[in-house]
Write a protein that holds these residues in place. Structure first.
Motif, PDB file in Angstrom:
ATOM      1  N   VAL A  28       0.840  -1.200   0.000  1.00  0.00           N
ATOM      2  CA  VAL A  28       0.000   0.000   0.000  1.00  0.00           C
ATOM      3  C   VAL A  28       0.879   1.256   0.000  1.00  0.00           C
ATOM      4  CG1 VAL A  28      -1.652   1.358   1.365  1.00  0.00           C
ATOM      5  CG2 VAL A  28      -2.047  -1.086   1.004  1.00  0.00           C
ATOM      6  N   LYS A  29       1.921   1.256   0.816  1.00  0.00           N
ATOM      7  CA  LYS A  29       2.803   2.428   0.876  1.00  0.00           C
ATOM      8  C   LYS A  29       3.467   2.701  -0.475  1.00  0.00           C
ATOM      9  CE  LYS A  29       3.921   2.483   5.777  1.00  0.00           C
ATOM     10  NZ  LYS A  29       4.973   2.343   6.783  1.00  0.00           N
ATOM     11  N   VAL A  33      -2.289   6.193  -5.557  1.00  0.00           N
ATOM     12  CA  VAL A  33      -3.711   6.311  -5.234  1.00  0.00           C
ATOM     13  C   VAL A  33      -4.522   5.725  -6.388  1.00  0.00           C
ATOM     14  CG1 VAL A  33      -5.600   7.956  -4.864  1.00  0.00           C
ATOM     15  CG2 VAL A  33      -3.410   8.286  -3.701  1.00  0.00           C
ATOM     16  N   GLN A  59      -8.345   2.864   3.917  1.00  0.00           N
ATOM     17  CA  GLN A  59      -8.270   2.427   2.525  1.00  0.00           C
ATOM     18  C   GLN A  59      -9.593   1.730   2.203  1.00  0.00           C
ATOM     19  OE1 GLN A  59      -5.747   3.635   0.897  1.00  0.00           O
ATOM     20  NE2 GLN A  59      -4.635   4.233   2.729  1.00  0.00           N
ATOM     21  N   ARG A  76      -8.172  -1.191  -2.278  1.00  0.00           N
ATOM     22  CA  ARG A  76      -7.798  -0.088  -3.166  1.00  0.00           C
ATOM     23  C   ARG A  76      -7.198   1.025  -2.313  1.00  0.00           C
ATOM     24  NH1 ARG A  76     -10.294   0.494  -7.860  1.00  0.00           N
ATOM     25  NH2 ARG A  76     -12.232  -0.317  -6.995  1.00  0.00           N
ATOM     26  N   LYS A  77      -6.071   1.563  -2.780  1.00  0.00           N
ATOM     27  CA  LYS A  77      -5.464   2.701  -2.085  1.00  0.00           C
ATOM     28  C   LYS A  77      -6.266   3.944  -2.440  1.00  0.00           C
ATOM     29  CE  LYS A  77      -1.218   5.191  -1.196  1.00  0.00           C
ATOM     30  NZ  LYS A  77       0.234   5.073  -1.156  1.00  0.00           N
TER      31      LYS A  77
END
Length: 79
Positions: A28-29, A33, A59, A76-77
């Motif tokens: 995720v990091k 987006v 998120q 999903r980010k």
């Protein structure tokens, strides 16, 4: 999961908690987006830990599904 394109996927099968969760956090990091990220885990604890972290991190949890005897978690980010 039909209709969802996964941008990044990690296979954390055989890793015990918190390994699969840490792998998801790392993904995720590193994601942009809007990216959809999946992690595959064979650890039963992930069924509670991963959705809880996704919600806490604000998120979007898209769901979990069986995958080859394990579970695939998809998010999903969004920020």
């Amino acid at each position: 999961m039909q209709g969802v394109t996964i941008n990044k996927e990690s296979d954390a099968r055989g890793s015990f908690c918190p390994g699969p969760l840490m792998e998801l956090i790392r993904q995720v990091k590193a994601a942009q987006v809007g990216d959809v990220i999946a992690v595959i885990s064979s650890d039963e604890g992930s069924k509670k830990d991963i959705p809880a972290w996704i919600e806490k991190a604000k998120q979007e949890f898209l769901g979990m599904e069986p995958f080859e005897g394990s579970t695939r978690f998809i998010c999903r980010k969004i920020k």
